[in-house]
Design an enzyme around this catalytic site. Structure first.
Site, PDB file in Angstrom:
ATOM      1  N   GLY A 119       0.761  -1.281   0.000  1.00 25.69           N
ATOM      2  CA  GLY A 119      -0.079   0.066   0.008  1.00 25.69           C
ATOM      3  C   GLY A 119       0.924   1.460  -0.055  1.00 25.69           C
ATOM      4  CG  ASP A 134      -1.423   1.768   2.948  1.00 28.98           C
ATOM      5  OD1 ASP A 134      -1.410   1.603   4.170  1.00 28.98           O
ATOM      6  OD2 ASP A 134      -2.335   1.209   2.219  1.00 28.98           O
ATOM      7  CG  ASP A 172      -8.709   1.163   9.447  1.00 27.65           C
ATOM      8  OD1 ASP A 172      -9.605   1.944  10.156  1.00 27.65           O
ATOM      9  OD2 ASP A 172      -9.053   0.270   8.598  1.00 27.65           O
ATOM     10  CG  ASP A 188      -5.327  -3.009  -2.167  1.00 29.62           C
ATOM     11  OD1 ASP A 188      -4.791  -2.868  -1.057  1.00 29.62           O
ATOM     12  OD2 ASP A 188      -5.776  -4.342  -2.119  1.00 29.62           O
ATOM     13  NE  ARG A 243      -1.776  -2.757  -4.372  1.00 32.58           N
ATOM     14  CZ  ARG A 243      -1.854  -2.922  -3.199  1.00 32.58           C
ATOM     15  NH1 ARG A 243      -1.914  -1.974  -2.239  1.00 32.58           N
ATOM     16  NH2 ARG A 243      -1.982  -4.275  -2.587  1.00 32.58           N
TER      17      ARG A 243
HETATM   18  P1  IMP Z   1      -4.718  -1.519  10.567  1.00 37.48           P
HETATM   19  O1  IMP Z   1      -3.864  -2.664  10.743  1.00 37.48           O
HETATM   20  O2  IMP Z   1      -6.238  -1.572  10.493  1.00 37.48           O
HETATM   21  O3  IMP Z   1      -4.208   0.098  10.950  1.00 37.48           O
HETATM   22  O4  IMP Z   1      -4.721  -1.217   8.949  1.00 37.48           O
HETATM   23  C1  IMP Z   1      -3.621  -1.054   8.161  1.00 37.48           C
HETATM   24  C2  IMP Z   1      -3.717  -1.776   6.778  1.00 37.48           C
HETATM   25  O5  IMP Z   1      -4.887  -2.106   6.226  1.00 37.48           O
HETATM   26  C3  IMP Z   1      -2.910  -0.574   5.999  1.00 37.48           C
HETATM   27  O6  IMP Z   1      -1.789  -0.757   5.796  1.00 37.48           O
HETATM   28  C4  IMP Z   1      -3.540  -0.827   4.686  1.00 37.48           C
HETATM   29  O7  IMP Z   1      -3.307  -1.610   3.532  1.00 37.48           O
HETATM   30  C5  IMP Z   1      -5.088  -1.481   5.017  1.00 37.48           C
HETATM   31  N1  IMP Z   1      -6.249  -0.617   5.141  1.00 37.48           N
HETATM   32  C6  IMP Z   1      -6.699  -0.194   6.049  1.00 37.48           C
HETATM   33  N2  IMP Z   1      -7.867   0.795   5.868  1.00 37.48           N
HETATM   34  C7  IMP Z   1      -7.824   0.846   4.510  1.00 37.48           C
HETATM   35  C8  IMP Z   1      -8.702   1.546   3.398  1.00 37.48           C
HETATM   36  O8  IMP Z   1      -9.415   2.111   3.825  1.00 37.48           O
HETATM   37  N3  IMP Z   1      -8.414   1.292   2.371  1.00 37.48           N
HETATM   38  C9  IMP Z   1      -7.357   0.267   1.625  1.00 37.48           C
HETATM   39  N4  IMP Z   1      -6.552  -0.441   2.701  1.00 37.48           N
HETATM   40  C10 IMP Z   1      -6.846  -0.020   4.045  1.00 37.48           C
HETATM   41 MG    MG Z   2      -0.655  -1.951   4.209  1.00 36.43          MG
END
Ligand code: IMP
Ligand code: MG
Length: 179
Positions: free
Chosen positions: A45, A101, A104, A160, A166
Site C-alpha cells: 500500500g 499508507d 486504521d 487497494d 492502486r
Molecule cells: P490497520 O492494521 O487496521 O491499521 O490497517 C492498516 C492496513 O490495512 C493498511 O496498511 C492498509 O493496507 C489496509 N487498510 C486499512 N484501511 C484501508 C482502506 O480504507 N483502504 C485500503 N486499505 C486499507
Molecule cells: Mg498496508
C-alpha cells in the site's frame, strides 16, 4: 476503473502538496551527519506514497522492504496483520522510519513496531499518509500524518480494494456496489 469511483476525497494535487510538506518535516528530524536512516515501507500500500515522499527528502537513507497484509481477497474487513516478507536489512543501532499508507485499527503498526523493536534500532518513528482517528487506538500513534479522514474504505494512490485501484491517482471512495 474510473466508472467504479463514487467520490474523490483527496486530489492528486493535494496529495503532492502535502507529501512534499511531510517530506520536509521528516527530513528535518534526521540531520545528515546522523547517519543510519532506514526507511521501512510496508508493502504494497505504501509504494506510491514512499516514491513521492523520498524524492523530496535530500538526506542519506536506505530502504528496507517489509510486506504485511491484513486483507485477503475482496473484503474491507481486516483479518489482522500477517507478515508476508520480513525485512532483510540489519537495523541494529539504526534510525528506522516505518512508512505506511494508512493507520486504521492500528494493528499493523503495532505489529510492525514490536517486530522491529526486537532488533534494537536506535529509534523507530512512523509516517502514514492517512489516519482514521475514529478507529486508531490511543496507544498506536504515528509521528507524521498526511491527512485525517473519516472512517470509510478508501482506494487510490497505492491503496487497494482486492488489489485493484492502486494506480488511481487520487484518494477516493468506490461506489457501494463495487465493494
Ligand atoms: P490497520 O492494521 O487496521 O491499521 O490497517 C492498516 C492496513 O490495512 C493498511 O496498511 C492498509 O493496507 C489496509 N487498510 C486499512 N484501511 C484501508 C482502506 O480504507 N483502504 C485500503 N486499505 C486499507
Ligand atoms: Mg498496508
Amino acid at each position: 476503473m474510473e466508472t467504479d469511483i463514487d467520490r474523490i476525497l483527496i486530489t492528486d494535487r493535494e496529495l503532492a502538496q502535502r507529501v512534499k510538506e511531510l517530506a520536509t518535516q521528516i527530513a528535518a528530524c534526521y540531520p545528515d551527519e546522523d547517519t543510519g536512516l532506514i526507511l521501512v515501507p510496508i508493502l504494497s500500500g505504501s509504494i506510491i506514497f514512499l516514491a513521492d515522499l523520498i524524492r523530496h527528502m535530500p538526506i542519506k537513507m536506505k530502504l528496507g522492504l517489509m510486506t504485511v497484509s491484513s486483507y485477503s481477497g475482496a473484503t474491507t474487513e481486516s483479518q489482522g496483520p500477517k507478515l508476508e516478507m520480513d525485512l532483510e536489512e540489519d537495523i541494529h543501532d539504526q534510525h528506522v522510519l516505518v512508512v505506511d499508507d494508512i493507520l486504521d485499527t492500528g494493528k499493523t503498526l503495532r505489529f510492525v513496531r514490536s517486530k522491529l523493536s526486537e532488533r534494537n534500532p536506535r529509534s523507530i518513528r512512523t509516517a502514514v499518509l492517512l489516519r482514521k482517528p475514529e478507529k486508531a487506538p490511543p496507544d498506536v500513534t504515528a509521528d507524521f500524518v498526511g491527512f485525517e479522514i473519516a472512517d470509510e474504505f478508501v482506494v487510490g494512490y497505492g491503496l487497494d480494494y482486492d488489489d485493484h485501484y492502486r494506480n488511481f491517482p487520487h484518494i477516493a471512495v468506490l461506489k457501494p456496489d463495487c465493494y
